[in-house]
Design a protein around this motif. Structure first.
Motif, PDB file in Angstrom:
ATOM      1  N   ALA A   1       0.792  -1.657  -0.111  1.00  0.00           N
ATOM      2  CA  ALA A   1      -0.439   0.238   0.018  1.00  0.00           C
ATOM      3  C   ALA A   1       0.872   0.908  -0.078  1.00  0.00           C
ATOM      4  O   ALA A   1       2.416   1.357   0.876  1.00  0.00           O
ATOM      5  CB  ALA A   1      -0.703  -0.122   1.081  1.00  0.00           C
ATOM      6  N   GLY A   2       0.386   2.376  -0.548  1.00  0.00           N
ATOM      7  CA  GLY A   2       1.600   3.416  -0.721  1.00  0.00           C
ATOM      8  C   GLY A   2       0.382   4.653  -0.880  1.00  0.00           C
ATOM      9  O   GLY A   2      -1.119   4.530  -1.285  1.00  0.00           O
ATOM     10  N   VAL A   3       0.736   5.241  -0.671  1.00  0.00           N
ATOM     11  CA  VAL A   3       0.340   7.192  -0.357  1.00  0.00           C
ATOM     12  C   VAL A   3       0.950   8.096  -0.914  1.00  0.00           C
ATOM     13  O   VAL A   3       2.248   8.404  -0.135  1.00  0.00           O
ATOM     14  CB  VAL A   3      -1.416   7.358   0.545  1.00  0.00           C
TER      15      VAL A   3
ATOM     16  N   HIS B   1      -2.740  12.867   0.314  1.00  0.00           N
ATOM     17  CA  HIS B   1      -2.796  13.065  -0.470  1.00  0.00           C
ATOM     18  C   HIS B   1      -3.720  11.612  -0.471  1.00  0.00           C
ATOM     19  O   HIS B   1      -3.431  10.503  -1.626  1.00  0.00           O
ATOM     20  CB  HIS B   1      -2.994  13.447  -1.506  1.00  0.00           C
ATOM     21  N   LEU B   2      -4.990  11.048  -0.281  1.00  0.00           N
ATOM     22  CA  LEU B   2      -5.914  10.197  -0.638  1.00  0.00           C
ATOM     23  C   LEU B   2      -6.481   9.727  -1.703  1.00  0.00           C
ATOM     24  O   LEU B   2      -7.000   8.704  -2.349  1.00  0.00           O
ATOM     25  CB  LEU B   2      -7.599  10.255   0.314  1.00  0.00           C
ATOM     26  N   ASP B   3      -6.479  10.716  -2.693  1.00  0.00           N
ATOM     27  CA  ASP B   3      -6.357  10.821  -3.968  1.00  0.00           C
ATOM     28  C   ASP B   3      -5.538  10.527  -5.246  1.00  0.00           C
ATOM     29  O   ASP B   3      -5.917  10.014  -6.289  1.00  0.00           O
ATOM     30  CB  ASP B   3      -7.287  12.488  -4.139  1.00  0.00           C
TER      31      ASP B   3
ATOM     32  N   ALA C   1      -3.739   7.473  -3.872  1.00  0.00           N
ATOM     33  CA  ALA C   1      -3.222   6.270  -3.677  1.00  0.00           C
ATOM     34  C   ALA C   1      -3.054   4.406  -3.675  1.00  0.00           C
ATOM     35  O   ALA C   1      -3.729   4.537  -4.695  1.00  0.00           O
ATOM     36  CB  ALA C   1      -4.225   5.874  -1.921  1.00  0.00           C
ATOM     37  N   PHE C   2      -2.785   4.157  -3.113  1.00  0.00           N
ATOM     38  CA  PHE C   2      -2.171   2.506  -3.994  1.00  0.00           C
ATOM     39  C   PHE C   2      -2.820   1.774  -2.998  1.00  0.00           C
ATOM     40  O   PHE C   2      -2.027   1.768  -1.618  1.00  0.00           O
ATOM     41  CB  PHE C   2      -1.094   2.674  -4.397  1.00  0.00           C
ATOM     42  N   GLU C   3      -3.852   0.174  -2.705  1.00  0.00           N
ATOM     43  CA  GLU C   3      -2.702  -1.029  -2.472  1.00  0.00           C
ATOM     44  C   GLU C   3      -3.671  -2.274  -3.519  1.00  0.00           C
ATOM     45  O   GLU C   3      -4.800  -1.682  -3.942  1.00  0.00           O
ATOM     46  CB  GLU C   3      -4.469  -0.839  -1.576  1.00  0.00           C
ATOM     47  N   ALA C   4      -2.401  -3.100  -3.189  1.00  0.00           N
ATOM     48  CA  ALA C   4      -2.958  -4.362  -4.116  1.00  0.00           C
ATOM     49  C   ALA C   4      -2.654  -4.967  -3.183  1.00  0.00           C
ATOM     50  O   ALA C   4      -1.639  -5.961  -2.280  1.00  0.00           O
ATOM     51  CB  ALA C   4      -2.435  -4.328  -4.879  1.00  0.00           C
ATOM     52  N   LEU C   5      -3.329  -6.284  -2.843  1.00  0.00           N
ATOM     53  CA  LEU C   5      -3.048  -7.297  -2.048  1.00  0.00           C
ATOM     54  C   LEU C   5      -3.029  -8.337  -3.421  1.00  0.00           C
ATOM     55  O   LEU C   5      -2.598  -8.449  -4.554  1.00  0.00           O
ATOM     56  CB  LEU C   5      -4.654  -8.903  -2.199  1.00  0.00           C
TER      57      LEU C   5
ATOM     58  N   ALA D   1      -1.760  -1.041   4.433  1.00  0.00           N
ATOM     59  CA  ALA D   1      -2.777   0.421   4.242  1.00  0.00           C
ATOM     60  C   ALA D   1      -2.177   1.583   6.112  1.00  0.00           C
ATOM     61  O   ALA D   1      -1.923   1.772   5.546  1.00  0.00           O
ATOM     62  CB  ALA D   1      -4.268   0.290   3.955  1.00  0.00           C
TER      63      ALA D   1
ATOM     64  N   ALA E   1       1.301   2.318   5.892  1.00  0.00           N
ATOM     65  CA  ALA E   1       1.800   3.451   5.440  1.00  0.00           C
ATOM     66  C   ALA E   1       0.716   4.760   5.586  1.00  0.00           C
ATOM     67  O   ALA E   1       1.897   5.941   5.587  1.00  0.00           O
ATOM     68  CB  ALA E   1       0.930   3.451   3.538  1.00  0.00           C
ATOM     69  N   LEU E   2      -0.127   4.547   5.890  1.00  0.00           N
ATOM     70  CA  LEU E   2      -0.641   5.974   6.398  1.00  0.00           C
ATOM     71  C   LEU E   2       0.030   5.990   8.141  1.00  0.00           C
ATOM     72  O   LEU E   2       0.354   7.765   7.613  1.00  0.00           O
ATOM     73  CB  LEU E   2      -2.330   5.431   6.690  1.00  0.00           C
TER      74      LEU E   2
ATOM     75  N   SER F   1      -7.838   1.738  -2.824  1.00  0.00           N
ATOM     76  CA  SER F   1      -6.818   1.428  -2.018  1.00  0.00           C
ATOM     77  C   SER F   1      -7.681   1.921  -1.375  1.00  0.00           C
ATOM     78  O   SER F   1      -8.166   2.906  -0.224  1.00  0.00           O
ATOM     79  CB  SER F   1      -5.916   2.794  -1.156  1.00  0.00           C
TER      80      SER F   1
ATOM     81  N   ARG G   1     -12.412   9.878  -0.141  1.00  0.00           N
ATOM     82  CA  ARG G   1     -11.164   9.963  -0.755  1.00  0.00           C
ATOM     83  C   ARG G   1     -10.212  10.672  -1.640  1.00  0.00           C
ATOM     84  O   ARG G   1      -9.495  10.765  -2.448  1.00  0.00           O
ATOM     85  CB  ARG G   1     -11.721   9.608  -2.812  1.00  0.00           C
TER      86      ARG G   1
END
Lengths: 199, 643
Positions: free
Chosen positions: A29-31, A39-41, A43-47, A168, A171-172, B3, B33
């Motif tokens: 996860a990255g932001v 910036h929450l807009d 953001a990246f998250e992958a399983l 996530a 990362a946050l 995310s 978001r």
């Protein structure tokens, strides 16, 4: 480049354990942190799809349920997507060396695929800013190392981190820590990315 | 891949605070978001007074932000925003410069949201629109007015439909209805009822058309009570005919029937007549269960009350209902109409009972009369049982009957006032009541009173007689009230100086500058903890509306909010301010009513520290409306020249 203009990508990887040779990636996860804001807009998250995971301890640490392990992307694809998301931004992670090595390992089979990005370790950065402007950032002794664990920093810097121990959540939490460290760095006269990366 | 867990964390953090706590999860996520998280070190400035508004607004997640204003070269702390407080919205909506400086008092975490999010919420979410529109009404630019009012109206309609919309609510009959034929024995029917555990059985013919009904009370009274043989036929003890309705019947019309005819069950048939088959049954219990206490029920009960105690109990019920509706945020217009209707009916009943008592003693009204409500009761906004303000006007009797008329109406006034006291309306400390002979007079005397006040307004101000100008007929010959009102308009037309005094009266009490935490900030810099909402915010708006309706010749009996709406239409230059004043007044009424119900007081002194953030913010925003209204009066009536 001024700190306030750069884009940092603060990330965390979640693995089946801490042993690089045996353990596998579970999620990333990255932001983005731009203009000193998270910036929450951005953001990246992958399983990551892992079918042959043995480390039951990971499930305990990360509070993951086994069904999560059956879905997601192949490891190399997840990392490739994350690197595309990061672009040429500066990567930031807590104990970054480990996370970057996990990324490298995942894409190792692909010729020419590398992690080129400059990286910043928030543990080292925190220590450097707390010890003095020109500290090398090397961990000095076990007690000191412990003081710069993410858990302790989160408590010391009064950061709300309700979802710790997921990629996530960490990362946050790391992004919120990094944000505070950047302000601290500015007060130390560090205003550019070059100064921040300089050892 | 999205995310999601990071967004969910932020969404749940944001969802702790209004108005975000009212959003559906999906929408809350969409808002989350768009969040940017900003960290401020102590003393860091978010924006400066006079700076152009940025296209974003701020939610304090942790820490404190001081809001300060430069006034006459001095820096005045006007507010402190902490957890969950929102700032930066007013300048954003008004598209104008920031009116204050915001600076972190401590290390602070903000969620920054884009302007588009605000616009989207105000457009799509009536409840959120209400939150922002009500709270920031004073700062909206004309361009947004139409949208804002539209949104608020939509929100109210929505609330009304949900909270009080029995006018359109259909009955929900029990479909699985227990029936039997007329030749069934009482024993079998009783067994069926007990097996199914129901309180009634419908007796039907071969085509399932209803011919009668037997309830468990019939069984008790007619079988057990009369020791009747249970092998007898059910048709011997059934009540017939059964009232039939169709399934489109509204709940409100049924309540009326239940009240009028004392029926307890309705058979629902295919077309609503007894000549088609039964498809269900509705009991009084079912109806009342869905209603709880209901204004219609209370009204109808008031009309039948025989004692003062009963009237008081019913008015207590109305107060419970008021509390519930306030909590459900039912529109203030609806609430004040409802309570006025109930209060008026209570007065009707009190007068009816008193006239009856007098008639028993052989006393009858010697001439026509009209019961007048004054003050807040006259303005149809007496939500709580505050003091009585009332009077009687009667048509001028012949000279030889004058003494008899005087005696009768004072007697009537005393009795009605006593009933109202028993029902919970305290006596007026200033003795402005129909029991006081001075305020119980023939029309000619009343005209003289008003002529005097209008000619010599200084005296009127001293005596606080401006509440008389809110007179409204409640019972009796309304033409007497109309005639008096006409007289007032005529007098004012010929004596404009009166309006200036009237207006000056409305500008005597300026609103506070602001408040933060639990302290009121006066322009002198002084701080206090309780706020006189009546004198400092409501009366100035009510007084101003009164001046303007008399000035503009708007001859209505109505609430302050209605008056402002009429003023908005009558004078274009006042439209915007008047709409804001109407809204501000309704907000103030709501806050006062809540304070009063919570503390069991008149609600006049609002304890700032007990308001929630939203209420505090909203209350504070009404101050600028009050101030603008007073400025408008000052220039319109050139009050400064008189001082």
């Amino acid at each position: 480049m001024p700190l306030r203009e750069a884009r940092f990508v603060v990330f965390d990887t979640e693995t089946t354990g801490l042993d690089l040779t045996k353990n596998r990636l579970l999620s990333i996860a990255g932001v983005g942190v731009t203009g000193l804001e998270v910036h929450l807009d951005d953001a990246f998250e992958a399983l990551v799809l892992q079918t042959d995971v043995g480390g039951a301890d990971a499930a305990v640490i990360h509070g993951m349920v086994s069904s999560d392990l059956g879905s997601g992307l192949p490891e190399d694809e997840a990392v490739a997507r994350f690197l595309a998301f990061a672009g040429d931004s500066i990567l930031v992670a807590h104990h970054a060396a480990f996370d970057v090595r996990m990324l490298r390992k995942a894409i190792a089979p692909h010729r020419g695929a590398r992690v080129w990005n400059p990286t910043i370790d928030t543990a080292q950065l925190a220590q450097r800013l707390e010890d003095g402007a020109m500290s090398s950032g090397r961990a000095e002794g076990a007690g000191s190392r412990e003081a710069y664990q993410l858990d302790n920093l989160v408590a010391r810097y009064d950061i709300e981190a309700p979802e710790r121990h997921t990629a996530a959540g960490d990362a946050l939490a790391t992004a919120l820590l990094f944000q505070k460290l950047l302000k601290k760095a500015e007060r130390r006269g560090i205003h550019t990315v070059g100064q921040l990366l300089a050892r | 891949m999205s995310s999601d867990s990071m967004i969910l964390t932020v969404a749940s953090r944001l969802g702790r605070h209004p108005p975000f706590d009212r959003l559906e999860p999906e929408l809350l996520e969409r808002v989350a978001r768009r969040v940017r998280i900003r960290y401020l070190e102590r003393d860091e400035v978010v924006f400066e007074q006079g700076q152009a508004a940025k296209p974003e607004f701020y939610v304090v997640i942790k820490g404190e932000v001081a809001v300060s204003q430069q006034v006459d070269g001095q820096t005045l702390l006007v507010d402190v925003c902490d957890d969950g407080d929102i700032f930066g919205v007013r300048a954003l909506l008004a598209e104008r410069r920031y009116a204050a400086r915001t600076q972190a008092k401590d290390d602070t975490l903000l969620y920054v949201l884009p302007k588009e999010t605000l616009e989207e919420l105000m457009r799509d979410e009536p409840r959120v629109a209400m939150f922002f529109a009500a709270g920031f009404a004073a700062d909206l630019p004309p361009r947004l007015d139409a949208n804002r009012l539209e949104a608020v109206r939509a929100a109210r309609l929505h609330e009304r439909a949900n909270s009080a919309g029995d006018d359109v609510r259909r009955v929900d009959p029990v479909r699985d209805v227990l029936t039997c034929k007329a030749d069934t024995t009482i024993r079998v029917a009783a067994q069926l009822m007990s097996q199914r555990n129901v309180g009634s059985i419908l007796v039907v013919d071969d085509e399932r058309r209803p011919i009668g009904i037997v309830t468990d009370s019939d069984l008790r009274k007619k079988v057990v009570g009369q020791a009747r043989d249970v092998s007898g036929l059910i048709s011997d003890i059934m009540s017939a005919p059964v009232l039939t309705i169709d399934d489109q019947t509204t709940v409100s019309s049924l309540i009326a029937t239940v009240m009028k005819k004392h029926v307890h069950h309705f058979a629902v048939t295919e077309d609503g007549t007894p000549s088609t088959p039964v498809i269900g049954i509705v009991s009084e219990h079912d109806i009342l269960k869905t209603q709880g206490s209901h204004p219609t029920v209370i009204l109808s009960e008031i009309g039948r009350a025989k004692t003062k105690e009963r009237l008081r109990a019913l008015r207590d019920q109305a107060e419970d209902l008021l509390r519930r509706y306030l909590e459900e945020e039912v529109g203030m217009g609806f609430l004040s109409n409802m309570i006025t209707e109930i209060n008026d009916n209570l007065i009707h009943r009190a007068i009816h009972l008193s006239l009856q008592e007098l008639a028993e003693q052989g006393m009858k009204p010697p001439s026509s009369f009209c019961w007048l409500a004054l003050g807040s009761e006259g303005r149809e906004e007496q939500l709580l049982r505050t003091d009585q303000d009332n009077a009687i006007v009667y048509s001028d009797p012949d000279e030889d009957e004058a003494e008899q008329a005087r005696a009768f109406f004072v007697e009537l006034g005393e009795r009605v006032v006593d009933v109202l006291v028993e029902a919970g309306f305290a006596r007026c400390p200033g003795d402005v009541m129909a029991s006081n002979p001075k305020w119980n007079q023939p029309l000619s005397t009343w005209k003289r009173y008003f002529s005097d006040w209008i000619r010599e307004p200084e005296k009127m101000a001293v005596m606080h007689t401006n509440i008389f100008f809110d007179l409204r007929p409640v019972h009796g010959d309304e033409s007497l009230a109309h005639a008096l009102k006409e007289h007032i308009f005529e007098r004012i037309k010929t004596d404009r100086a009166f309006l200036t005094f009237f207006a000056q009266n409305a500008t005597q009490n300026p609103p506070p500058l602001s408040f933060f935490r639990n302290m009121i900030v006066e322009s002198s810099g002084e701080h206090r903890d309780a706020f006189d909402i009546k004198a400092r915010a409501m009366m100035p708006l009510a007084d101003a509306a009164r001046v303007l309706i008399y000035d503009l010749g708007i001859n209505i009996y109505g609430s302050t909010a209605e008056r402002w709406h009429r003023i908005a239409r009558a004078d274009e230059t006042l439209t915007r301010l008047s709409e804001e004043a109407a809204m501000a007044y309704e907000i103030l009424m709501r806050i006062r009513a809540m304070e009063g119900l919570t503390r069991g007081t008149s609600g006049r002194y609002v304890h700032i520290k007990e308001l929630n953030k939203l209420e505090r913010q909203t209350l504070r925003n009404t101050f600028s409306v009050v101030k603008d209204v007073q400025l408008m009066l000052t220039s319109r009536y050139r009050i400064d020249f008189l001082r």
